[in-house]
Structures are given as structure tokens and as C-alpha cells.
Design a protein around this motif. Structure first.
Motif, PDB file in Angstrom:
ATOM      1  N   ASP A  50     -19.929 -32.656 -13.006  1.00 21.13           N
ATOM      2  CA  ASP A  50     -18.498 -32.513 -12.716  1.00 21.13           C
ATOM      3  C   ASP A  50     -17.718 -33.747 -13.173  1.00 21.13           C
ATOM      4  O   ASP A  50     -18.281 -34.821 -13.387  1.00 21.13           O
ATOM      5  N   ASP A  51     -16.408 -33.574 -13.251  1.00 27.38           N
ATOM      6  CA  ASP A  51     -15.426 -34.678 -13.391  1.00 27.38           C
ATOM      7  C   ASP A  51     -15.347 -35.311 -14.783  1.00 27.38           C
ATOM      8  O   ASP A  51     -14.663 -36.310 -14.962  1.00 27.38           O
ATOM      9  N   HIS A 100     -12.975 -27.213 -13.481  1.00 26.24           N
ATOM     10  CA  HIS A 100     -13.012 -28.021 -12.249  1.00 26.24           C
ATOM     11  C   HIS A 100     -11.591 -28.455 -11.882  1.00 26.24           C
ATOM     12  O   HIS A 100     -11.376 -29.517 -11.306  1.00 26.24           O
ATOM     13  N   HIS A 104      -7.884 -32.426 -10.521  1.00 28.70           N
ATOM     14  CA  HIS A 104      -8.874 -32.666  -9.458  1.00 28.70           C
ATOM     15  C   HIS A 104      -8.202 -32.794  -8.095  1.00 28.70           C
ATOM     16  O   HIS A 104      -8.444 -33.744  -7.335  1.00 28.70           O
ATOM     17  N   TYR A 141     -13.938 -31.353  -5.026  1.00 28.21           N
ATOM     18  CA  TYR A 141     -14.485 -31.771  -3.729  1.00 28.21           C
ATOM     19  C   TYR A 141     -15.222 -30.624  -3.023  1.00 28.21           C
ATOM     20  O   TYR A 141     -15.571 -30.741  -1.854  1.00 28.21           O
ATOM     21  N   HIS A 193     -22.392 -35.990 -11.730  1.00 33.44           N
ATOM     22  CA  HIS A 193     -21.028 -36.259 -12.217  1.00 33.44           C
ATOM     23  C   HIS A 193     -21.053 -37.114 -13.483  1.00 33.44           C
ATOM     24  O   HIS A 193     -21.609 -38.215 -13.451  1.00 33.44           O
TER      25      HIS A 193
HETATM   26 ZN    ZN Z   1     -15.117 -33.354  -8.820  1.00 32.28          ZN
END
Ligand code: ZN
Length: 236
Positions: A50-51, A100, A104, A141, A193
């Protein structure tokens, strides 16, 4: 006679716990269809990131490439706009790309319109910059909220959580590896991540080191590492 207060208090506490699970629980589908693990019949699992993308995403791509395995990346739309070449490199390397969100955001207590707009903006940016139309949405999250079900349906996105999360933004690499290898199982979806929310040049050294150790460990344990779509919808 039992005082109504404890009952009321208990009911409130119970309601709050149920709501917390609905919002954050990995298996909750209260706010929209969501998957948190694949079938247990095959010795396969999915690594997810992710991210991203971030400046060091290529280092993760190199490790995956060295072992010939595919993963699934859930980039943030804003990071894709900041580093479009890296987002494209992820797709060109044969990895799956999910959504995602754009900024965020923490979606609890946000309006349905806000949630839909953030999800749609990310979907558009990812499509424009990589040529890929994501099929999976991982809520920032892991927090789901009212409006996600409809927004996902409109964009033809399926919600996805994880079976094991690495806490790779917090733990040391050894602890991340121990945690993930110890909890790996058939059909597991592992969450790491390759960025840190929307930060520029984030330090993802822990994640890189964890991936460097974890991938050969999982392969030695006999797992196939697959994209989320392949794990959940095997074609062969
Ligand atoms: Zn994230």
C-alpha cells in the motif's frame, strides 16, 4: 429490579464495539463487499503493498523480479501523479494495481460524496497514468464508512482487506518477517507498504529489508506468491 443504567451502558459499549468492528474489522463487509483472505485449498498467498509508489519502490520491484513473483500494489492517486513513471513501472513489471484512494483520507465521519470523489479521482489517475483500471479497493487505514458500498459499486471495485498486516511502518524488519512468516497460511493476503501515506521520499528501508528476507522464506515454505486476482480467482 435491575437499574436501566448498566443495561444502557452495556448496550452502548456493545454498540460501539460492533461499530468499531464494522469500520475496522478485517472481515467486516458492513460498508460494502470485502475480502480478507483467499481459498485455503491451494498453497498460495498474495503479497500486497500500500501507499506507493515512492522513490524506493523500484528496490521492491527488483526483489520481486529476482524471485520471479508477482504482487499487488495499492497506490495512492496523489503518489501516482507525483511519480507516474514508477507507477507505470509497477504495472509493466506484471504486478496488479489496485486503488487505495487519492489522498489517503481517513474516511470515518466523511460524507458519501467525499468518499466517492476520492475513490473516483484515484481510479481516474491510475487509469490515465498506468493504463490499468483497478478492480480492487483497499480503504485507507482499513477504515470503511457509509458511502463506500455505493462508490465501489459505481466504479466496479471490490473491497479488499488483509489476512496479516506487517506493521512495517513501525516494527523492525526482523519482527515484520517473523510476524508475517509465522502467520502465513494458504490463501493469506499479506499487507506491507512501499510508501508512507503521501510522504515524499519516505524511508521504507524496513519494508525493503523485510521483503528481501520474507520472499525466499515463503517460497521455501512451498507457497506460490500470486496477485490478489489470481489468488482469489485462479484461472488454471
Ligand atoms: Zn495506506
Amino acid at each position: 429490579m435491575i437499574s436501566p443504567l448498566p443495561i444502557a451502558g452495556g448496550s452502548v459499549a456493545c454498540g460501539a464495539a460492533a461499530m468499531a468492528w464494522a469500520v475496522r474489522g478485517r472481515s467486516s463487509a458492513v460498508f460494502g463487499p470485502s475480502v480478507w483472505r483467499g481459498p485455503r485449498a491451494r498453497r498460495a498467498l498474495a503479497l500486497t503493498f500500500d501507499d506507493g509508489p515512492s522513490e524506493d519502490t523500484p528496490r521492491i520491484l527488483d526483489i520481486l523480479s529476482a524471485h520471479g513473483v508477482a504482487a499487488t500494489f495499492f497506490p495512492c492517486g496523489a503518489n501516482v501523479e507525483r511519480l507516474p513513471e514508477l507507477a507505470r513501472a509497477v504495472a509493466l513489471a506484471g504486478h496488479e494495481i489496485g486503488n487505495h484512494g487519492y489522498n489517503h483520507p481517513l474516511c470515518c465521519f466523511r460524507s458519501r460524496e467525499f468518499i466517492a470523489a476520492d475513490m473516483e479521482r484515484a481510479q481516474q489517475v491510475i487509469l490515465e497514468r498506468t493504463g490499468v483500471r483497478p478492480a480492487w479497493y483497499r480503504a485507507p487505514y482499513g477504515v470503511r464508512w457509509f458511502g463506500m458500498r455505493r462508490a465501489q459499486r459505481q466504479l466496479n471495485l471490490q473491497g479488499i482487506m488483509w489476512t496479516v498486516i506487517g506493521y512495517d511502518w513501525n516494527l523492525r524488519a526482523e519482527a515484520v518477517v517473523e510476524r508475517m512468516a509465522g502467520r502465513a497460511s494458504n490463501g493469506a493476503i499479506l499487507c506491507l507498504h512501499d510508501g508512507r501515506e503521501l510522504r515524499t521520499r519516505p524511508d521504507i528501508g524496513t519494508t525493503i529489508e523485510a521483503v528481501r528476507r520474507l520472499v525466499p522464506l515463503l517460497l521455501d515454505q512451498g507457497y506460490k506468491l500470486e496477485t490478489v486476482s489470481r489468488l482469489l480467482c485462479p484461472t488454471t
